[in-house]
Design a protein around this motif. Structure first.
Motif, PDB file in Angstrom:
ATOM      1  N   UNK A   1       0.820  -1.208   0.000  1.00  0.00           N
ATOM      2  CA  UNK A   1       0.000   0.000   0.000  1.00  0.00           C
ATOM      3  C   UNK A   1       0.857   1.263   0.000  1.00  0.00           C
ATOM      4  N   UNK A   2       1.983   1.240   0.715  1.00  0.00           N
ATOM      5  CA  UNK A   2       2.887   2.392   0.707  1.00  0.00           C
ATOM      6  C   UNK A   2       3.460   2.610  -0.688  1.00  0.00           C
ATOM      7  N   UNK A   3       3.771   1.520  -1.384  1.00  0.00           N
ATOM      8  CA  UNK A   3       4.262   1.626  -2.760  1.00  0.00           C
ATOM      9  C   UNK A   3       3.194   2.245  -3.665  1.00  0.00           C
ATOM     10  N   UNK A   4       1.966   1.796  -3.510  1.00  0.00           N
ATOM     11  CA  UNK A   4       0.864   2.358  -4.297  1.00  0.00           C
ATOM     12  C   UNK A   4       0.699   3.845  -4.001  1.00  0.00           C
ATOM     13  N   UNK A   5       0.780   4.209  -2.729  1.00  0.00           N
ATOM     14  CA  UNK A   5       0.618   5.617  -2.358  1.00  0.00           C
ATOM     15  C   UNK A   5       1.721   6.497  -2.957  1.00  0.00           C
ATOM     16  N   UNK A   6       2.937   5.987  -3.031  1.00  0.00           N
ATOM     17  CA  UNK A   6       4.005   6.796  -3.631  1.00  0.00           C
ATOM     18  C   UNK A   6       3.879   6.841  -5.150  1.00  0.00           C
ATOM     19  N   UNK A   7       3.450   5.752  -5.765  1.00  0.00           N
ATOM     20  CA  UNK A   7       3.311   5.716  -7.229  1.00  0.00           C
ATOM     21  C   UNK A   7       2.174   6.615  -7.701  1.00  0.00           C
ATOM     22  N   UNK A   8       1.081   6.676  -6.956  1.00  0.00           N
ATOM     23  CA  UNK A   8      -0.079   7.445  -7.401  1.00  0.00           C
ATOM     24  C   UNK A   8       0.219   8.932  -7.456  1.00  0.00           C
ATOM     25  N   UNK A   9       1.118   9.431  -6.602  1.00  0.00           N
ATOM     26  CA  UNK A   9       1.471  10.851  -6.665  1.00  0.00           C
ATOM     27  C   UNK A   9       2.137  11.174  -7.996  1.00  0.00           C
ATOM     28  N   UNK A  10       3.024  10.294  -8.448  1.00  0.00           N
ATOM     29  CA  UNK A  10       3.684  10.502  -9.740  1.00  0.00           C
ATOM     30  C   UNK A  10       2.682  10.411 -10.880  1.00  0.00           C
ATOM     31  N   UNK A  11       1.757   9.479 -10.792  1.00  0.00           N
ATOM     32  CA  UNK A  11       0.752   9.309 -11.842  1.00  0.00           C
ATOM     33  C   UNK A  11      -0.135  10.542 -11.969  1.00  0.00           C
ATOM     34  N   UNK A  12      -0.547  11.070 -10.838  1.00  0.00           N
ATOM     35  CA  UNK A  12      -1.419  12.242 -10.846  1.00  0.00           C
ATOM     36  C   UNK A  12      -0.651  13.475 -11.310  1.00  0.00           C
ATOM     37  N   UNK A  13       0.610  13.602 -10.894  1.00  0.00           N
ATOM     38  CA  UNK A  13       1.424  14.739 -11.329  1.00  0.00           C
ATOM     39  C   UNK A  13       1.655  14.694 -12.838  1.00  0.00           C
ATOM     40  N   UNK A  14       1.791  13.509 -13.393  1.00  0.00           N
ATOM     41  CA  UNK A  14       1.994  13.362 -14.831  1.00  0.00           C
ATOM     42  C   UNK A  14       0.793  13.882 -15.617  1.00  0.00           C
ATOM     43  N   UNK A  15      -0.373  13.859 -14.997  1.00  0.00           N
ATOM     44  CA  UNK A  15      -1.584  14.361 -15.645  1.00  0.00           C
ATOM     45  C   UNK A  15      -1.710  15.878 -15.538  1.00  0.00           C
TER      46      UNK A  15
ATOM     47  N   UNK B   1      -8.593   7.944  -3.619  1.00  0.00           N
ATOM     48  CA  UNK B   1      -9.411   7.236  -4.608  1.00  0.00           C
ATOM     49  C   UNK B   1      -8.533   6.560  -5.654  1.00  0.00           C
ATOM     50  N   UNK B   2      -7.483   7.250  -6.099  1.00  0.00           N
ATOM     51  CA  UNK B   2      -6.569   6.692  -7.087  1.00  0.00           C
ATOM     52  C   UNK B   2      -5.849   5.474  -6.515  1.00  0.00           C
ATOM     53  N   UNK B   3      -5.384   5.582  -5.279  1.00  0.00           N
ATOM     54  CA  UNK B   3      -4.678   4.465  -4.647  1.00  0.00           C
ATOM     55  C   UNK B   3      -5.613   3.265  -4.455  1.00  0.00           C
ATOM     56  N   UNK B   4      -6.841   3.512  -4.039  1.00  0.00           N
ATOM     57  CA  UNK B   4      -7.807   2.421  -3.868  1.00  0.00           C
ATOM     58  C   UNK B   4      -8.112   1.763  -5.206  1.00  0.00           C
ATOM     59  N   UNK B   5      -8.233   2.578  -6.248  1.00  0.00           N
ATOM     60  CA  UNK B   5      -8.463   2.030  -7.583  1.00  0.00           C
ATOM     61  C   UNK B   5      -7.292   1.143  -8.007  1.00  0.00           C
TER      62      UNK B   5
END
Length: 94
Positions: free
Chosen positions: A25-39, A55-59
């Protein structure tokens, strides 16, 4: 909001009571920040931003089982936040 607080909220959202999945879950939380910033969405301290992160991390967590696409409601929220930030930037420049 700290990473520990985000992890706790994500676990509550996913109804996970143990610490067995914390590293994933910590890995997902760190990855989602990069994904959202890329948008193009800028990190800020608003509750709307943190809600989208959760919501992004849960998805991302649930997608590993179902393989389904991004929920439309999540896409709408991200678009609304992005447009709001762009409008704010434009009004700050004038």
């Amino acid at each position: 909001m700290t990473d520990a607080q985000l992890l706790r909220l994500l676990k509550l959202h996913l109804q996970i009571l143990t610490d067995a999945f914390d590293s994933y879950l910590e890995h997902i939380l760190s990855a989602r920040e990069d994904m959202i910033a890329r948008e193009g969405i800028l990190a800020d301290s608003s509750s709307e931003y943190y809600q989208i992160l959760l919501m992004q991390a849960a998805y991302l967590y649930n997608k590993r089982e179902t393989g389904e696409g991004e929920p439309r409601s999540l896409r709408y929220r991200k678009n609304n936040l992005l447009f709001s930030q762009k409008i704010q930037e434009a009004s700050d420049e004038t």
